[in-house]
Design a protein around this motif. Structure first.
Motif, mmCIF file in Angstrom:
data_model
loop_
_atom_site.group_PDB
_atom_site.id
_atom_site.type_symbol
_atom_site.label_atom_id
_atom_site.label_comp_id
_atom_site.label_asym_id
_atom_site.label_seq_id
_atom_site.Cartn_x
_atom_site.Cartn_y
_atom_site.Cartn_z
ATOM 1 N N ASP A 32 0.546 -1.478 -0.082
ATOM 2 C CA ASP A 32 0.262 -0.115 -0.350
ATOM 3 C C ASP A 32 0.539 1.197 -0.242
ATOM 4 O O ASP A 32 1.513 1.300 1.622
ATOM 5 N N GLU A 34 -0.891 3.953 -0.545
ATOM 6 C CA GLU A 34 -1.726 4.727 -0.199
ATOM 7 C C GLU A 34 -2.530 5.389 1.233
ATOM 8 O O GLU A 34 -1.496 6.011 2.807
ATOM 9 N N ASP A 35 -3.723 5.214 1.794
ATOM 10 C CA ASP A 35 -3.770 5.233 3.253
ATOM 11 C C ASP A 35 -2.772 4.775 4.455
ATOM 12 O O ASP A 35 -2.596 5.733 5.119
ATOM 13 N N ASN A 68 -1.840 5.662 -5.221
ATOM 14 C CA ASN A 68 -2.372 7.286 -4.603
ATOM 15 C C ASN A 68 -3.585 7.581 -5.619
ATOM 16 O O ASN A 68 -3.547 6.682 -6.644
ATOM 17 N N ASP A 151 -14.910 3.663 3.788
ATOM 18 C CA ASP A 151 -14.957 4.556 2.800
ATOM 19 C C ASP A 151 -16.572 4.678 2.716
ATOM 20 O O ASP A 151 -17.674 5.841 2.364
#
Length: 292
Positions: A32, A34-35, A68, A151
């Motif tokens: 990952d 991203e988050d 991202n 989300d």
């Protein structure tokens, strides 16, 4: 068939986690960017993840990189760095339309991604759910829909409750879209890593719905997930009996037969063959891990 029972997220900035993943019994890994990565660590994580993918150290595990999102400050650099190392897939967060898929597909091609590098589109907004069929059919490079239930729940203003009633319409729409397009689909994460009973219940629910597997946030969820999404010994034995019984029936000029008190016809044979194919894929995967 490639099993995707367990899809484990790994923070791209955590070198120890990336190293440990080489021995974990996950069907797929999502490295990952991203988050799980703070803004000031994005560049370092990008280099580390690309090096991990290029190493080939993850064996038969399907290895994906979550970049991202489109429009973010890091998206373009992620694509340029990740594409040439050729991960099995690039996971794209917050895909909202076919146009988003097209943009990522073009960018990967332009950056030198091999044709075998797939796109996994994350569906995590109400708009994406309503356009799930459009997204699923947007590109041959897109092979998997990934539910981003955290989300999605936030956008819906839904509560997290046992049984996930507020999310069931969205799960169903996404599943319909994936199956209509002939794509795989994996369920979202379960946040409470200490709640083994609740996690298993959600895995069973996802399997009953028809999901191929589930995304995970912790290695301690792997064993349960792999077990729930794999055919049991009873499933495999029943599938073999179904196929054998219908083959005998066809040889005798009959189109249907009874197995364990239930009528069996061609559609049940198709289901049985899929069970056996998944069983064989899982067995080969696990045998490969044992042999290394």
């Amino acid at each position: 068939m490639r099993p995707r029972r367990s899809v484990l997220y790994l923070p791209g900035a955590n070198e120890r986690a990336l190293e440990k993943a080489r021995t974990l019994p996950a069907d797929a890994l999502v490295l990952d960017l991203e988050d799980a990565v703070a803004p000031d660590a994005k560049a370092t994580a990008r280099d580390r993840v690309c090096e991990a993918v290029a190493s080939g150290a993850y064996g038969e595990r399907e290895t994906a990189v979550r970049i991202n999102g489109l429009g973010s400050a890091w998206h373009d650099a992620d694509v340029r760095a990740v594409a040439p190392v050729g991960p099995d897939a690039v996971v794209v967060p917050k895909v909202g339309s076919a146009a988003d898929v097209h943009a990522v597909d073009r960018a990967l091609t332009d950056a030198g991604a091999p044709a075998r590098t797939a796109v996994w589109a994350m569906v995590e907004t109400p708009a994406a759910v309503l356009r799930a069929e459009e997204i699923a059919t947007a590109s041959e490079r897109l092979t998997v829909l990934v539910l981003g239930t955290n989300d999605l729940a936030k956008e819906l203003r839904a509560e997290f409750v046992p049984g996930r009633a507020p999310l069931l319409p969205s799960l169903s729409l996404c599943l319909l879209a994936a199956r209509a397009a002939g794509k795989s689909i994996v369920d979202g994460v379960y946040n409470d890593v200490r709640d083994a009973e609740g996690f298993e219940a959600e895995c069973v629910q996802a399997r009953q719905f028809g999901f191929d597997g589930k995304t995970l946030v912790h290695p301690n969820q792997l064993d349960v997930c792999n077990r729930v999404f794999a055919p049991s010994e009873a499933d495999v034995e029943h599938a073999r009996r179904v196929i054998e019984a219908l083959e005998r029936a066809v040889a005798d000029g009959r189109g249907v037969v009874t197995v364990d008190g239930r009528m069996v016809e061609n559609l049940h044979v198709e289901q049985a063959r899929r069970v056996l194919a998944l069983h064989e894929a899982v067995t080969a995967r696990e045998s490969g891990e044992t042999g290394r």
